[in-house]
Design a protein around this motif. Sequence first.
Motif: not given
Length: 204
Positions: A60-61, A68-70, A83-84, A98-101
């Motif tokens: 993802e750029l 969106s990455a989630i 996902v990078v 923090q949101n990914f955690r």
Amino acid sequence: MSSIVDKPEDYFRKLIPPRDDLMIKLEAEAEKENIPIVGPVVGELLYILAAATKAKRILELGTATGYSAIYLARACEAADGIVVTLENDSEMAARAQQNFRQAGVSDRIEVHVASALEVLPQLQESFDFIFLDIEKQDYVKVLPDCRRLLVKGGLLVADNVGFKDADEFNRTISQHSGWRSISLFSFLPLHSPENDALCLALRC
Ligand SMILES: C[S@@+](CC[C@H](N)C(=O)[O-])C[C@H]1O[C@@H](n2cnc3c(N)ncnc32)[C@H](O)[C@@H]1O
């Protein structure tokens, strides 16, 4: 022949896919702070496309707060994918971490604080799926590296190609023999903006 529904925007607004509390919180923050996230319709589209293509390595750029990455990380869970994601604003990247955690996907996402324009030429490992969501005038600049990094048959999704700044990208990708692409102009509830186009392109 049946006619189109009355007030299609109101009609389709009622069909926005459901989300969990975290995603609703990220949408509210984005609205308050003017952060242009994809919203739940394009988020769900990304999920469907990444899951249907069984993408294992996703690039993802443009991370912003990680919304969106989630979606992408959840979509590649069944394939045990990763996902990078690249973000040039360190504060945004920290918020995304923090949101990914909180979303329980941090083991599936690598966030790099870097400019996509500088980092992409150095990447060597290939990807099955690339989501492009940085400054629109830069889409055309990263296109050759996106093609180099995507596997043959891999999918590129570019957001906001209804913007004037994406014009050169649109004309380039639609005429390039190395891609099969379409641009879909759509009504996208809770997207920023709600009337915009997306490009879907297969790497030939
Ligand atoms: C449209 S937002 C991304 C929204 C995110 N994809 C979502 O839907 O949740 C674009 C983000 O890309 C970042 N950005 C812009 N140009 C960039 C570049 N050249 N390299 C990396 N990040 C960039 C901005 O700081 C911003 O956070």
